[in-house]
Design a protein around this motif. Structure first.
Motif, PDB file in Angstrom:
ATOM      1  N   GLY A 150      29.587  -1.249 -42.236  1.00 39.19           N
ATOM      2  CA  GLY A 150      30.180  -2.401 -41.354  1.00 39.19           C
ATOM      3  C   GLY A 150      31.318  -1.953 -41.052  1.00 39.19           C
ATOM      4  O   GLY A 150      31.843  -0.741 -41.032  1.00 39.19           O
ATOM      5  N   ILE A 151      31.870  -3.021 -40.207  1.00 39.55           N
ATOM      6  CA  ILE A 151      33.129  -2.561 -39.547  1.00 39.55           C
ATOM      7  C   ILE A 151      34.056  -3.813 -39.630  1.00 39.55           C
ATOM      8  O   ILE A 151      33.667  -4.801 -39.684  1.00 39.55           O
ATOM      9  N   LEU A 152      35.498  -3.396 -39.805  1.00 39.48           N
ATOM     10  CA  LEU A 152      36.401  -4.328 -39.812  1.00 39.48           C
ATOM     11  C   LEU A 152      37.524  -4.082 -38.667  1.00 39.48           C
ATOM     12  O   LEU A 152      37.461  -2.750 -38.373  1.00 39.48           O
ATOM     13  N   PRO A 153      38.102  -4.831 -38.083  1.00 41.61           N
ATOM     14  CA  PRO A 153      38.302  -6.331 -38.496  1.00 41.61           C
ATOM     15  C   PRO A 153      37.125  -7.382 -38.046  1.00 41.61           C
ATOM     16  O   PRO A 153      37.032  -8.535 -38.515  1.00 41.61           O
ATOM     17  N   ASP A 154      36.104  -6.737 -37.363  1.00 42.39           N
ATOM     18  CA  ASP A 154      34.953  -7.837 -36.936  1.00 42.39           C
ATOM     19  C   ASP A 154      34.164  -8.438 -37.968  1.00 42.39           C
ATOM     20  O   ASP A 154      33.716  -9.305 -37.892  1.00 42.39           O
ATOM     21  N   GLY A 155      33.835  -7.584 -39.310  1.00 42.21           N
ATOM     22  CA  GLY A 155      33.456  -8.324 -40.322  1.00 42.21           C
ATOM     23  C   GLY A 155      31.904  -8.646 -40.191  1.00 42.21           C
ATOM     24  O   GLY A 155      31.442  -9.510 -40.538  1.00 42.21           O
ATOM     25  N   ARG A 156      31.342  -7.414 -39.694  1.00 45.26           N
ATOM     26  CA  ARG A 156      29.892  -7.402 -39.574  1.00 45.26           C
ATOM     27  C   ARG A 156      29.335  -6.102 -39.810  1.00 45.26           C
ATOM     28  O   ARG A 156      30.056  -5.094 -39.743  1.00 45.26           O
ATOM     29  N   ILE A 157      28.046  -6.297 -40.144  1.00 48.12           N
ATOM     30  CA  ILE A 157      27.376  -4.813 -40.281  1.00 48.12           C
ATOM     31  C   ILE A 157      26.340  -4.456 -39.264  1.00 48.12           C
ATOM     32  O   ILE A 157      25.901  -5.002 -38.571  1.00 48.12           O
ATOM     33  N   GLU A 158      26.817  -3.153 -38.928  1.00 48.12           N
ATOM     34  CA  GLU A 158      26.289  -2.553 -37.781  1.00 48.12           C
ATOM     35  C   GLU A 158      25.069  -1.828 -37.824  1.00 48.12           C
ATOM     36  O   GLU A 158      23.986  -1.655 -37.070  1.00 48.12           O
ATOM     37  N   ARG A 159      24.742  -1.039 -39.200  1.00 46.91           N
ATOM     38  CA  ARG A 159      23.675  -0.638 -39.624  1.00 46.91           C
ATOM     39  C   ARG A 159      23.346  -0.951 -41.019  1.00 46.91           C
ATOM     40  O   ARG A 159      24.218  -0.964 -41.847  1.00 46.91           O
ATOM     41  N   SER A 160      21.918  -1.035 -41.256  1.00 45.35           N
ATOM     42  CA  SER A 160      21.451  -1.196 -42.619  1.00 45.35           C
ATOM     43  C   SER A 160      19.861  -0.617 -42.800  1.00 45.35           C
ATOM     44  O   SER A 160      19.263  -0.880 -41.841  1.00 45.35           O
ATOM     45  N   LYS A 161      19.729  -0.154 -44.014  1.00 41.81           N
ATOM     46  CA  LYS A 161      18.460   0.565 -44.393  1.00 41.81           C
ATOM     47  C   LYS A 161      18.138  -0.068 -45.931  1.00 41.81           C
ATOM     48  O   LYS A 161      19.018   0.512 -46.708  1.00 41.81           O
ATOM     49  N   GLY A 162      17.270  -0.877 -45.939  1.00 46.41           N
ATOM     50  CA  GLY A 162      16.611  -1.089 -47.194  1.00 46.41           C
ATOM     51  C   GLY A 162      17.402  -2.535 -47.835  1.00 46.41           C
ATOM     52  O   GLY A 162      16.807  -2.768 -48.873  1.00 46.41           O
ATOM     53  N   PHE A 163      18.429  -2.994 -47.238  1.00 49.33           N
ATOM     54  CA  PHE A 163      18.761  -4.317 -47.432  1.00 49.33           C
ATOM     55  C   PHE A 163      18.201  -5.404 -46.807  1.00 49.33           C
ATOM     56  O   PHE A 163      17.795  -5.177 -45.666  1.00 49.33           O
ATOM     57  N   THR A 164      17.864  -6.521 -47.547  1.00 44.75           N
ATOM     58  CA  THR A 164      17.222  -7.471 -46.777  1.00 44.75           C
ATOM     59  C   THR A 164      18.007  -8.173 -45.797  1.00 44.75           C
ATOM     60  O   THR A 164      19.525  -7.875 -45.940  1.00 44.75           O
TER      61      THR A 164
END
Length: 81
Positions: free
Chosen positions: A33-47
Motif C-alpha cells: 500500500g501507499i500513504l498518504p493515498d491510503g490505497r493498496i497498489e499490489r496484492s497477491k493472495g488477499f481476497t
C-alpha cells in the motif's frame, strides 16, 4: 486478519511528493500500500474484501503510520544487516 504482518518504509519521494510504502504479509500472501493515498497498489493472495480492509486500515491509521515512517532510520537498519 490477526496473522498479517506489516512493514513500513521511511519517507520516499515519488513524483515530487513524499510517500510511505506499507507492506503486508501473511505466509505467501502479500500486499503493498501507499500513504498518504491510503490505497493498496499490489496484492497477491488477499481476497478483494481483505484488500479493502487493508485500505480501510491504512486510512484509519494514516497518522500513526506516517509517524512511524518518520522514525525509520534506513542507515541504522543497513548497518545492522
Amino acid at each position: 486478519m490477526n496473522d498479517v504482518k506489516m512493514l513500513v518504509s521511511g519517507f520516499l519521494k515519488k513524483d515530487d511528493r513524499k510517500i510511505v510504502r506499507v507492506f503486508f504479509s501473511r505466509g505467501e500472501d502479500s500486499a503493498e500500500g501507499i500513504l498518504p493515498d491510503g490505497r493498496i497498489e499490489r496484492s497477491k493472495g488477499f481476497t478483494k474484501e481483505e484488500t479493502e480492509k487493508l485500505e480501510s486500515f491504512l486510512r484509519a491509521n494514516r497518522k500513526d503510520i506516517l509517524k512511524q515512517a518518520g522514525e525509520v532510520d534506513p542507515f541504522r537498519k543497513w548497518l545492522e544487516g
